[in-house]
Write a protein that holds these residues in place. Structure first.
Motif, mmCIF file in Angstrom:
data_model
loop_
_atom_site.group_PDB
_atom_site.id
_atom_site.type_symbol
_atom_site.label_atom_id
_atom_site.label_comp_id
_atom_site.label_asym_id
_atom_site.label_seq_id
_atom_site.Cartn_x
_atom_site.Cartn_y
_atom_site.Cartn_z
ATOM 1 N N GLU A 61 1.745 9.140 -9.949
ATOM 2 C CA GLU A 61 0.613 8.501 -10.626
ATOM 3 C C GLU A 61 0.819 7.001 -10.839
ATOM 4 O O GLU A 61 -0.140 6.263 -11.053
ATOM 5 N N GLN A 62 2.061 6.561 -10.828
ATOM 6 C CA GLN A 62 2.355 5.148 -11.084
ATOM 7 C C GLN A 62 2.743 4.388 -9.826
ATOM 8 O O GLN A 62 2.950 3.173 -9.879
ATOM 9 N N ALA A 63 2.824 5.056 -8.710
ATOM 10 C CA ALA A 63 3.349 4.444 -7.486
ATOM 11 C C ALA A 63 2.602 3.179 -7.086
ATOM 12 O O ALA A 63 3.218 2.156 -6.772
ATOM 13 N N ARG A 64 1.290 3.214 -7.087
ATOM 14 C CA ARG A 64 0.510 2.040 -6.641
ATOM 15 C C ARG A 64 0.798 0.819 -7.522
ATOM 16 O O ARG A 64 1.041 -0.279 -7.032
ATOM 17 N N GLU A 65 0.791 1.022 -8.834
ATOM 18 C CA GLU A 65 1.060 -0.082 -9.760
ATOM 19 C C GLU A 65 2.488 -0.596 -9.618
ATOM 20 O O GLU A 65 2.731 -1.799 -9.635
ATOM 21 N N VAL A 66 3.426 0.312 -9.487
ATOM 22 C CA VAL A 66 4.835 -0.080 -9.363
ATOM 23 C C VAL A 66 5.040 -0.911 -8.106
ATOM 24 O O VAL A 66 5.679 -1.962 -8.133
ATOM 25 N N LEU A 76 12.656 -6.408 -0.636
ATOM 26 C CA LEU A 76 13.495 -5.562 0.207
ATOM 27 C C LEU A 76 12.717 -5.111 1.439
ATOM 28 O O LEU A 76 11.573 -4.665 1.341
ATOM 29 N N ILE A 77 13.347 -5.247 2.591
ATOM 30 C CA ILE A 77 12.730 -4.831 3.846
ATOM 31 C C ILE A 77 12.872 -3.317 3.989
ATOM 32 O O ILE A 77 13.923 -2.751 3.679
ATOM 33 N N ASP A 78 11.828 -2.682 4.487
ATOM 34 C CA ASP A 78 11.825 -1.230 4.707
ATOM 35 C C ASP A 78 12.151 -0.470 3.424
ATOM 36 O O ASP A 78 12.987 0.428 3.410
ATOM 37 N N TRP A 79 11.497 -0.823 2.340
ATOM 38 C CA TRP A 79 11.738 -0.197 1.034
ATOM 39 C C TRP A 79 10.420 0.331 0.509
ATOM 40 O O TRP A 79 9.435 -0.392 0.421
ATOM 41 N N ASP A 80 10.399 1.603 0.179
ATOM 42 C CA ASP A 80 9.185 2.190 -0.365
ATOM 43 C C ASP A 80 9.536 3.088 -1.552
ATOM 44 O O ASP A 80 10.702 3.199 -1.934
ATOM 45 N N VAL A 81 8.528 3.701 -2.136
ATOM 46 C CA VAL A 81 8.734 4.530 -3.327
ATOM 47 C C VAL A 81 9.690 5.678 -3.029
ATOM 48 O O VAL A 81 10.545 6.016 -3.853
ATOM 49 N N GLU A 82 9.581 6.267 -1.859
ATOM 50 C CA GLU A 82 10.479 7.373 -1.513
ATOM 51 C C GLU A 82 11.941 6.903 -1.479
ATOM 52 O O GLU A 82 12.820 7.578 -2.022
#
Length: 120
Positions: A61-66, A76-82
């Motif tokens: 639920e917070q991923a987009r805001e984060v 950071l290159i190639d960095w996502d929530v996962e």
């Protein structure tokens, strides 16, 4: 820069520092990346430092805001929530394992260690 590149650079610095330490009076540099450092015995007790990044856990639920606000996701290159959550879980597991080891090694130790509880 990739996180792995940044960590590699700091590890390289630590290795150079350790070599220099053999021939000088500079202090020890310890890169606290899932690293346990036991200080030499001090008086009646032992001091242990457990170091890791411990990234925050990002809930869906917070991923987009984060992602839009945390600098990690911009720098950071190639960095996502996962990736972020994977690193969080790895650090939590490492910390819990280290706390268990310390408690098994020295049950008489006066400590301020408590296993981390997963957040639901």
């Amino acid at each position: 820069m990739r996180l792995s590149t940044a960590k590699s650079r700091v590890k390289s610095f630590a290795a150079k520092n350790e070599k220099l330490r053999l021939t000088s009076s500079i202090g020890q540099f310890v890169f606290l990346d899932q690293t346990r450092y036991d200080f030499p015995d001090i008086g009646n007790g032992r001091v242990t430092i457990l170091g890791c990044t411990l990234f925050s856990r990002v809930v869906p639920e917070q991923a987009r805001e984060v992602v839009s606000r945390f600098i990690d996701f911009k720098d950071l290159i190639d960095w996502d929530v996962e990736d972020h959550n994977d690193c969080h879980e790895a650090d939590v597991q490492w910390l819990n394992n280290e706390v268990q080891k310390i408690n098994l090694e020295d049950s008489e130790r006066d400590n301020h260690l408590h296993p981390l509880q997963p957040v639901d």
